[in-house]
Design a protein around this motif. Structure first.
Motif, PDB file in Angstrom:
ATOM      1  N   THR A 150     -12.948  46.809  84.260  1.00 17.66           N
ATOM      2  CA  THR A 150     -11.969  46.074  85.050  1.00 17.66           C
ATOM      3  C   THR A 150     -11.255  46.978  86.030  1.00 17.66           C
ATOM      4  O   THR A 150     -10.792  46.535  87.057  1.00 17.66           O
ATOM      5  CB  THR A 150     -10.899  45.453  84.140  1.00 17.66           C
ATOM      6  N   HIS A 152      -8.469  48.321  85.230  1.00 13.38           N
ATOM      7  CA  HIS A 152      -7.060  48.354  84.816  1.00 13.38           C
ATOM      8  C   HIS A 152      -6.895  49.217  83.583  1.00 13.38           C
ATOM      9  O   HIS A 152      -6.626  50.400  83.671  1.00 13.38           O
ATOM     10  CB  HIS A 152      -6.564  46.935  84.536  1.00 13.38           C
ATOM     11  N   ILE A 159      -8.435  46.951  71.909  1.00 13.10           N
ATOM     12  CA  ILE A 159      -7.623  47.845  71.091  1.00 13.10           C
ATOM     13  C   ILE A 159      -7.715  47.459  69.619  1.00 13.10           C
ATOM     14  O   ILE A 159      -7.900  48.313  68.741  1.00 13.10           O
ATOM     15  CB  ILE A 159      -6.160  47.826  71.566  1.00 13.10           C
ATOM     16  N   VAL A 196      -4.382  55.328  76.462  1.00  9.47           N
ATOM     17  CA  VAL A 196      -4.212  54.235  75.499  1.00  9.47           C
ATOM     18  C   VAL A 196      -4.782  54.635  74.150  1.00  9.47           C
ATOM     19  O   VAL A 196      -4.167  54.412  73.108  1.00  9.47           O
ATOM     20  CB  VAL A 196      -4.893  52.942  76.005  1.00  9.47           C
ATOM     21  N   LEU A 199      -2.295  57.009  72.545  1.00 13.70           N
ATOM     22  CA  LEU A 199      -1.014  56.435  72.140  1.00 13.70           C
ATOM     23  C   LEU A 199      -1.152  55.345  71.080  1.00 13.70           C
ATOM     24  O   LEU A 199      -0.238  55.107  70.316  1.00 13.70           O
ATOM     25  CB  LEU A 199      -0.276  55.870  73.361  1.00 13.70           C
ATOM     26  N   GLN A 200      -2.295  54.665  71.049  1.00 17.84           N
ATOM     27  CA  GLN A 200      -2.445  53.601  70.073  1.00 17.84           C
ATOM     28  C   GLN A 200      -3.030  54.113  68.770  1.00 17.84           C
ATOM     29  O   GLN A 200      -3.223  53.356  67.824  1.00 17.84           O
ATOM     30  CB  GLN A 200      -3.374  52.504  70.640  1.00 17.84           C
TER      31      GLN A 200
ATOM     32  N   SER B  26      -8.289  39.360  84.206  1.00 17.36           N
ATOM     33  CA  SER B  26      -7.932  40.512  85.029  1.00 17.36           C
ATOM     34  C   SER B  26      -9.139  41.418  85.149  1.00 17.36           C
ATOM     35  O   SER B  26      -9.929  41.566  84.219  1.00 17.36           O
ATOM     36  CB  SER B  26      -6.760  41.260  84.416  1.00 17.36           C
ATOM     37  N   GLY B  27      -9.287  42.011  86.302  1.00 11.81           N
ATOM     38  CA  GLY B  27     -10.422  42.886  86.510  1.00 11.81           C
ATOM     39  C   GLY B  27     -11.614  42.178  87.118  1.00 11.81           C
ATOM     40  O   GLY B  27     -12.675  42.766  87.259  1.00 11.81           O
ATOM     41  N   LYS B  46      -2.151  44.987  89.446  1.00 12.13           N
ATOM     42  CA  LYS B  46      -1.566  45.091  88.109  1.00 12.13           C
ATOM     43  C   LYS B  46      -1.152  46.528  87.841  1.00 12.13           C
ATOM     44  O   LYS B  46      -1.878  47.471  88.114  1.00 12.13           O
ATOM     45  CB  LYS B  46      -2.637  44.658  87.107  1.00 12.13           C
ATOM     46  N   SER B  48      -0.755  49.149  85.246  1.00  6.77           N
ATOM     47  CA  SER B  48      -1.148  49.348  83.851  1.00  6.77           C
ATOM     48  C   SER B  48      -0.724  50.706  83.350  1.00  6.77           C
ATOM     49  O   SER B  48      -1.428  51.344  82.604  1.00  6.77           O
ATOM     50  CB  SER B  48      -2.662  49.240  83.715  1.00  6.77           C
ATOM     51  N   ASP B  49       0.455  51.163  83.767  1.00  2.00           N
ATOM     52  CA  ASP B  49       0.785  52.533  83.408  1.00  2.00           C
ATOM     53  C   ASP B  49       1.246  52.685  81.991  1.00  2.00           C
ATOM     54  O   ASP B  49       1.231  53.772  81.458  1.00  2.00           O
ATOM     55  CB  ASP B  49       1.901  53.052  84.326  1.00  2.00           C
ATOM     56  N   ALA B  51       0.792  52.821  78.513  1.00  2.00           N
ATOM     57  CA  ALA B  51      -0.321  52.818  77.559  1.00  2.00           C
ATOM     58  C   ALA B  51       0.097  52.373  76.174  1.00  2.00           C
ATOM     59  O   ALA B  51      -0.702  51.829  75.426  1.00  2.00           O
ATOM     60  CB  ALA B  51      -0.934  54.209  77.491  1.00  2.00           C
ATOM     61  N   ASP B  52       1.376  52.583  75.814  1.00  2.00           N
ATOM     62  CA  ASP B  52       1.699  52.205  74.435  1.00  2.00           C
ATOM     63  C   ASP B  52       2.079  50.742  74.284  1.00  2.00           C
ATOM     64  O   ASP B  52       2.337  50.279  73.196  1.00  2.00           O
ATOM     65  CB  ASP B  52       2.790  53.126  73.852  1.00  2.00           C
ATOM     66  N   THR B  53       2.108  50.003  75.406  1.00  2.00           N
ATOM     67  CA  THR B  53       2.272  48.554  75.240  1.00  2.00           C
ATOM     68  C   THR B  53       0.997  47.820  75.613  1.00  2.00           C
ATOM     69  O   THR B  53       0.984  46.619  75.808  1.00  2.00           O
ATOM     70  CB  THR B  53       3.412  48.010  76.129  1.00  2.00           C
ATOM     71  N   ALA B  54      -0.088  48.563  75.704  1.00  2.00           N
ATOM     72  CA  ALA B  54      -1.345  47.942  76.142  1.00  2.00           C
ATOM     73  C   ALA B  54      -1.851  46.926  75.133  1.00  2.00           C
ATOM     74  O   ALA B  54      -2.624  46.039  75.474  1.00  2.00           O
ATOM     75  CB  ALA B  54      -2.406  49.011  76.372  1.00  2.00           C
ATOM     76  N   HIS B  55      -1.407  47.043  73.868  1.00  2.00           N
ATOM     77  CA  HIS B  55      -1.915  46.129  72.855  1.00  2.00           C
ATOM     78  C   HIS B  55      -1.106  44.844  72.801  1.00  2.00           C
ATOM     79  O   HIS B  55      -1.464  43.921  72.104  1.00  2.00           O
ATOM     80  CB  HIS B  55      -1.865  46.801  71.484  1.00  2.00           C
ATOM     81  N   GLU B  57       0.116  41.344  73.768  1.00  5.42           N
ATOM     82  CA  GLU B  57      -0.512  40.264  74.501  1.00  5.42           C
ATOM     83  C   GLU B  57       0.526  39.561  75.352  1.00  5.42           C
ATOM     84  O   GLU B  57       1.415  38.912  74.835  1.00  5.42           O
ATOM     85  CB  GLU B  57      -1.115  39.262  73.522  1.00  5.42           C
ATOM     86  N   ASP B  88      -6.635  37.293  79.125  1.00 10.38           N
ATOM     87  CA  ASP B  88      -6.449  38.652  78.641  1.00 10.38           C
ATOM     88  C   ASP B  88      -6.044  38.701  77.186  1.00 10.38           C
ATOM     89  O   ASP B  88      -6.016  39.763  76.592  1.00 10.38           O
ATOM     90  CB  ASP B  88      -5.355  39.354  79.460  1.00 10.38           C
ATOM     91  N   ASN B  89      -5.657  37.547  76.640  1.00 12.65           N
ATOM     92  CA  ASN B  89      -5.218  37.556  75.252  1.00 12.65           C
ATOM     93  C   ASN B  89      -6.400  37.407  74.323  1.00 12.65           C
ATOM     94  O   ASN B  89      -7.494  37.057  74.737  1.00 12.65           O
ATOM     95  CB  ASN B  89      -4.258  36.393  75.009  1.00 12.65           C
TER      96      ASN B  89
END
Lengths: 384, 365
Positions: A150, A152, A159, A196, A199-200, B26-27, B46, B48-49, B51-55, B57, B88-89
């Motif tokens: 993507t 992004h 994840i 990611v 951090l995850q 997205s993408g 978007k 997407s900086d 990273a720790d909230t990337a999970h 939804e 995305d979810n």
């Protein structure tokens, strides 16, 4: 007593690796690779490109309508035997069609995770048997996770699955169809994915760095830095602008080459998977992941006890709900029927009561007449 | 001044209003496409900086943005409705309802406005005239997500399927993919907007144009906001190590054809289809639903289907059955008793009567 003479040749212990080499060369190896990712990311093509043979046949499109709305992830096992310079490898490829393709992908990873665990379980039980020469071992040595390009970052679904896979198997993330991203976009994308992953807390496979082998250490470092590997897969031979014939994809605007390190990381992946680290992948699976699993299981189960199976498959919950709904509706219908019956009975009773009432009053009337007659008669007889 | 010129003059002043919604995971190239279409950065990419909230939804958001364009001398007030977060979810069921809800809300607004006694002259018509759905370039066929979305939205809006990031396909792969997508659309009877024409009624130019556009469905889109110098000219393109892809080159992408169809040749038709067909259908459904609404039973919530309540209901049923049976027995018994009483009284009556009769006859002596 003669003192031992240190001969310049040694006693021959140094010959052990050669002996081992012969034994291993004769025995051959077996290797199991799993590919996980949404459909259309080039999993089949990559496998065919990696092992340079058509292991997985292309999709049968004319039958796709049967399974398009199935809503289930499947696990497919493909077995093959490869031979190179008289060394043969029994290769198993596990494919996971249907993963991530649906509207609701919750729990779509369950069949995959269960498969990996089941292989450890099966091996463990075979080890506990009295006769254990012929073990069939499908434990997954490497899992390639395909990330959609993507540009992004990782999706929540990615994840979730990677977290669960990383603790059970050697997880190697790859950026699929990398020829969709320009060089700059690719670099930024990889950087974000690495962030990611860090951090995850996702565990990915890292080739080991040996302190006493500088060339190998350098190679391992290069591989680790390039993860996630950007991949272009192709089994077709095409001609480039400068006349070479290579494996690649021919666009109207140029040819993307598979084995060109400027175009993608395919060579690095092949090296990691086959050329340099196959043995390490196999041994980490056996020594690390299998032992982890075994330890977990033995802490809660006695020797020889079968595994407790979770019987609720979330996909069947919908069917359960539907059945329950039908049941409730039928119950409602029955209740309505009973109520009607009750009404009917009450009406009957009231009617009969009324009849009784009228009969009663008739009787009373007659009795009154009788009394009058009697009284009259009595008077009459009394008069006599 | 000719009639056409007068009409054009009128349009030049006000500008034609046109609303397009873009939907896609997205993408898939949505943002870049919109920015390429409007030739300016209308939508921001978007960020997407984190990273720790990337999970986490995020839900779907619906964001309309208006831009002024000029196309072939005609001013267009183009409203783009973006839907970031779609697909995305892990579970995307909710996203569908959001989009359908948005479309229907616009129709509701118009319905309410029409029914007013004093209508607002400056009322903004926010109905969506076209929806571009970005299919992910898998190369196989449609996925359940694609089929469900197009199926659910087609009754409310003109859906035009589009393949985003089409530069991931070689020419033969693209042809195969387009063919399979159209096969799936036909197989599941999804009523997309397919540039309808009537061979008998329309003039041959219209027939030719529309059949050409129909053959291009789904449009293969490549978008780019970067400009590159090629042969001395600045063109919008994407640079790869193995070549340069040009956005406006019809051999590389269908972008130009789509743009002209959307903003030029088929703009009026899309608008009139929305007004005359889709809106009217919705209006009829909604008004007839209101008439029949009162007798409808509210559907059973899934929470009520817990095992507990089922068992309770079973108990209730059993108790009621017993009660009813008891009532039946009681009634029967009462009936029998009363009958007995009646018979007894009848008997005694008859005795009395006979005695009376006997005594009466005696008395006559």
């Amino acid at each position: 007593m003669a003192a031992p003479v240190p001969s310049s040749d040694g006693i021959g212990i140094a010959n052990l690796p050669n002996q081992k080499h012969k034994i291993v060369a004769k025995r051959g190896a077996h290797f199991t690779v799993m590919v996980v990712g949404e459909s259309g990311l080039g999993k089949t093509t990559l496998i065919n490109t990696l092992f340079a043979t058509e292991l997985c046949s292309p999709k049968a499109y004319h039958r796709r309508h049967l399974k398009q709305l199935d809503k289930m992830t499947e696990v497919e096992i493909i077995k093959a035997e490869l031979e190179e310079k008289q060394f043969n490898v029994k290769l198993t490829v596990i494919d996971t069609p249907g993963f991530g393709d649906y509207v609701n992908n919750r729990d779509s990873w369950v069949p995959i995770i269960d498969f990996v665990d089941d292989q450890h379980e099966i091996y463990m039980r075979q080890e506990q048997q009295p006769q254990r020469e012929d073990k069939s071992d499908l434990r997954v040595h490497a899992c390639l996770f395909f990330i959609r390009p993507t540009g992004h970052t990782l999706k929540p679904l990615d994840i979730e699955v990677m977290k669960r896979l990383g603790t059970r198997v050697n997880l190697i993330p790859v950026v699929a169809k990398a020829d969709t991203l320009t060089q700059n976009d690719l670099m930024v994308f990889k950087e974000r994915i690495r962030d990611v992953i860090r951090l995850q807390g996702i565990r990915i496979y890292q080739p080991p760095v040996e302190a006493d082998d500088p060339a190998g250490a350098e190679h391992a470092r290069i591989l680790t830095e390039a993860m996630p590997f950007s991949i272009i897969g192709s089994t077709e031979d095409v001609k480039t602008a400068d006349g070479r014939v290579v494996k690649g994809r021919e666009y109207l605007w140029g040819v993307a080459e598979v084995e060109n390190e400027n175009h993608c990381d395919f060579k690095k992946l092949r090296s990691l998977l086959i050329r340099t680290h196959m043995l390490d992948l196999i041994s980490t699976t056996e020594e690390l992941h299998y032992e982890n699993y075994r330890q977990q299981q033995m802490e809660t189960r006695k020797f020889g006890e079968p595994k407790v199976k979770k019987l609720d498959n979330p996909k069947f919950k919908e069917e359960e709900e539907a059945l329950r709904k039908r049941f409730t509706e039928q119950v409602k219908a029955e209740e309505a029927r009973f109520r009607q019956w009750e009404q009917h009975l009450i009406a009957e009773r009231d009617r009969l009561n009324k009849d009784l009432e009228t009969a009663h009053s008739a009787i009373k009337g007659l009795e009154a007449e009788l009394d009058n007659l009697q009284v009259g008669y009595g008077r009459g007889s009394a008069r006599r | 001044m000719s009639y056409a010129a007068r009409r054009r003059g009128n349009k030049l002043k006000k500008g034609v209003q046109f609303t397009v919604m873009v939907v896609g995971a997205s993408g898939t190239g949505r943002t870049t496409f919109v920015n390429t279409l409007c030739e300016s950065e209308v939508l921001t990419h978007k960020i997407s900086d984190n990273a720790d909230t990337a999970h986490v939804e995020e839900g779907i958001r619906i964001k309309p943005v208006t831009v002024e364009l000029e196309e072939d001398g005609v001013r267009i007030a183009l409203t783009i409705v973006d839907t970031p977060g779609f697909g995305d979810n892990i579970d995307n069921e909710f996203a569908f309802q959001e989009i359908v809800g948005y479309l229907e809300r616009q129709y509701d607004d118009i319905l309410a406005e029409e029914s007013r006694i004093k209508r607002n002259r400056r009322f903004r018509d926010n109905r969506v005239h076209a929806l571009l759905y970005f299919i992910a370039p898998t190369g196989h066929a449609l996925r359940e997500m694609d089929i469900e979305l197009m199926r659910r939205l087609s009754p409310r809006v003109n859906v035009i399927p589009v393949i985003g990031k089409a530069d991931s396909f070689t020419p033969s792969e693209l042809k195969g993919f387009k063919k399979r997508v159209m096969e799936d659309i036909q197989h599941y009877s999804i009523p997309i907007y397919n540039f309808p024409y009537d061979i008998e009624e329309d003039d041959p130019d219209t027939v030719e144009d529309n059949s050409e556009l129909r053959a291009l469905l789904p449009f293969a889109i490549i978008g780019s906001e970067d400009e590159v110098e090629l042969d001395g000219q600045l063109v919008r393109a994407r640079i790869y190590p193995w070549g340069v892809v040009e956005v406006d080159n019809p051999k590389h992408s269908d972008f130009t054809k789509l743009r002209s169809a959307l903003l030029n040749t088929h703009l009026t038709e899309l608008k009139s289809l929305t007004d005359d067909v889709l809106y009217e259908t919705y209006r009829t459904e909604k008004l007839s639903r209101n008439v029949n609404a009162d007798t409808q039973d509210s559907s059973i919530l899934p929470e009520e289907l817990a095992t507990q309540s089922v068992r309770l209901k079973e108990e209730q049923l059993r108790k009621e059955e017993e009660k009813l049976r008891e009532i039946e027995l009681k009634v029967q018994r009462e009936i029998n008793e009363k009958r007995q009483e009646l018979l007894a009284k009848e008997e005694s009556l008859r005795n009395l009567e006979s005695r009376l009769a006997a005594q009466g006859s005696q008395a006559d002596f």
